[in-house]
Design an enzyme around this catalytic site. Structure first.
Site, PDB file in Angstrom:
ATOM      1  N   CYS A   1      -4.048  -0.761  -9.766  1.00 27.89           N
ATOM      2  CA  CYS A   1      -3.344  -0.322  -8.343  1.00 27.89           C
ATOM      3  C   CYS A   1      -4.452  -0.556  -7.358  1.00 27.89           C
ATOM      4  O   CYS A   1      -5.592  -0.575  -7.503  1.00 27.89           O
ATOM      5  CB  CYS A   1      -3.422   1.337  -8.439  1.00 27.89           C
ATOM      6  SG  CYS A   1      -2.753   2.178  -7.154  1.00 27.89           S
ATOM      7  N   LEU A   2      -3.752  -1.284  -6.681  1.00 27.32           N
ATOM      8  CA  LEU A   2      -4.662  -1.597  -5.160  1.00 27.32           C
ATOM      9  C   LEU A   2      -5.121  -0.330  -4.571  1.00 27.32           C
ATOM     10  O   LEU A   2      -5.922  -0.780  -3.794  1.00 27.32           O
ATOM     11  CB  LEU A   2      -3.588  -2.424  -4.528  1.00 27.32           C
ATOM     12  CG  LEU A   2      -2.975  -3.668  -4.889  1.00 27.32           C
ATOM     13  CD1 LEU A   2      -1.841  -4.210  -3.950  1.00 27.32           C
ATOM     14  CD2 LEU A   2      -4.039  -4.593  -5.094  1.00 27.32           C
ATOM     15  N   HIS A  25       5.427   3.226 -11.408  1.00 29.70           N
ATOM     16  CA  HIS A  25       4.075   3.266 -11.065  1.00 29.70           C
ATOM     17  C   HIS A  25       4.315   3.416  -9.191  1.00 29.70           C
ATOM     18  O   HIS A  25       3.750   4.317  -8.636  1.00 29.70           O
ATOM     19  CB  HIS A  25       3.509   2.122 -11.123  1.00 29.70           C
ATOM     20  CG  HIS A  25       1.946   1.872 -10.654  1.00 29.70           C
ATOM     21  ND1 HIS A  25       0.871   2.071 -10.965  1.00 29.70           N
ATOM     22  CD2 HIS A  25       1.847   1.861  -9.202  1.00 29.70           C
ATOM     23  CE1 HIS A  25       0.010   1.750 -10.177  1.00 29.70           C
ATOM     24  NE2 HIS A  25       0.339   1.724  -9.010  1.00 29.70           N
TER      25      HIS A  25
HETATM   26  O1  GNR Z   1      -0.709  -4.931  -8.702  1.00 28.21           O
HETATM   27  C1  GNR Z   1      -0.205  -4.173  -9.332  1.00 28.21           C
HETATM   28  N1  GNR Z   1      -0.231  -4.310 -10.790  1.00 28.21           N
HETATM   29  C2  GNR Z   1       0.265  -3.396 -11.655  1.00 28.21           C
HETATM   30  C3  GNR Z   1       0.083  -3.771 -12.987  1.00 28.21           C
HETATM   31  C4  GNR Z   1       0.326  -2.810 -13.960  1.00 28.21           C
HETATM   32  C5  GNR Z   1       1.239  -1.661 -13.524  1.00 28.21           C
HETATM   33  C6  GNR Z   1       1.393  -1.303 -12.315  1.00 28.21           C
HETATM   34  C7  GNR Z   1       0.928  -2.264 -11.296  1.00 28.21           C
HETATM   35  S1  GNR Z   1       1.276  -1.984  -9.563  1.00 28.21           S
HETATM   36  C8  GNR Z   1      -0.051  -2.663  -8.860  1.00 28.21           C
HETATM   37  C9  GNR Z   1      -0.045  -2.458  -7.125  1.00 28.21           C
HETATM   38  C10 GNR Z   1      -0.175  -1.223  -6.836  1.00 28.21           C
HETATM   39  O2  GNR Z   1      -0.923  -0.544  -6.909  1.00 28.21           O
HETATM   40  N2  GNR Z   1       1.109  -0.882  -6.699  1.00 28.21           N
HETATM   41  O3  GNR Z   1       1.047   0.400  -6.278  1.00 28.21           O
HETATM   42 NI    NI Z   2      -0.212   1.446  -7.258  1.00 31.60          NI
END
Ligand code: GNR
Ligand code: NI
Length: 173
Positions: free
Chosen positions: A93-94, A135
């Site tokens: 998640c970023l 997500h």
């Molecule tokens: O970049 C992201 N990769 C990811 C990999 C597996 C499951 C979900 C994600 S979402 C994430 C970017 C992010 O934080 N979105 O909210």
């Molecule tokens: Ni995320």
């Protein structure tokens, strides 16, 4: 288009519930353009508006790996059905930078939403797209993937993040 700052855990904003968009107008489209640019630069495959501090139910996703971009826009997404069967993906998640963990989620989800032009649409997603949509929809409820982990794993990740932050602050000072 503007690249925006991505909020990271434990920013309390990330725990806020996002509000429905009342009207899909140019302001919302500008928000989505900024989100997409921010996501590409990060880089990531999805972004929810709350991650740049805007509590609106807006999501952008782009799973394409090559140069040809295929952005997807979801406004006010709602789950119609989720499959009983789960699949496991290593999620990141970023807003939880540099940390990854396996999460189980339904491997298919059928959603309704408004698109970039405010048209009502439906989508049956599976695999990585289904995982990513779920997500991102969690972000709209203030939920992060680390909330699904054991207390031990979650605490470990939260501690690591605060250490990272502190060392960054020291460099800035
Ligand atoms: O970049 C992201 N990769 C990811 C990999 C597996 C499951 C979900 C994600 S979402 C994430 C970017 C992010 O934080 N979105 O909210
Ligand atoms: Ni995320």
């Amino acid at each position: 288009m503007t690249i925006r700052k991505i909020l990271t855990e434990p920013d309390p904003f990330l725990r806020q519930k996002s509000y429905d968009v009342q009207k899909v107008d140019d302001d919302v489209r500008e928000l989505m353009n900024d989100m997409l640019e921010t996501m590409y630069v990060a880089p990531g495959i999805g972004l929810a508006a709350i991650q740049i501090g805007v509590p609106k139910r807006v999501i952008v996703i782009d799973l394409s790996k090559d140069e040809k971009k295929t952005p997807l826009y979801f406004i006010n997404p709602k789950v119609i059905v989720k499959s009983k069967d789960n699949s496991t993906y290593e999620e990141g998640c970023l807003s939880v930078p540099g940390q990854f963990a396996e999460v189980d989620r339904p491997n298919e989800c059928h959603i309704s939403y408004l698109d970039y032009d405010g048209q009502k649409k439906e989508l049956k997603a599976e695999g990585l797209l289904a995982t990513c949509i779920q997500h991102e929809m969690d972000h709209l409820e203030g939920i992060l993937f680390i909330d699904y982990l054991s207390k031990l794993k979650k605490n470990y990740i939260v501690k690591k993040l605060s250490k990272q932050k502190k060392s960054l602050e020291r460099i800035v000072v």
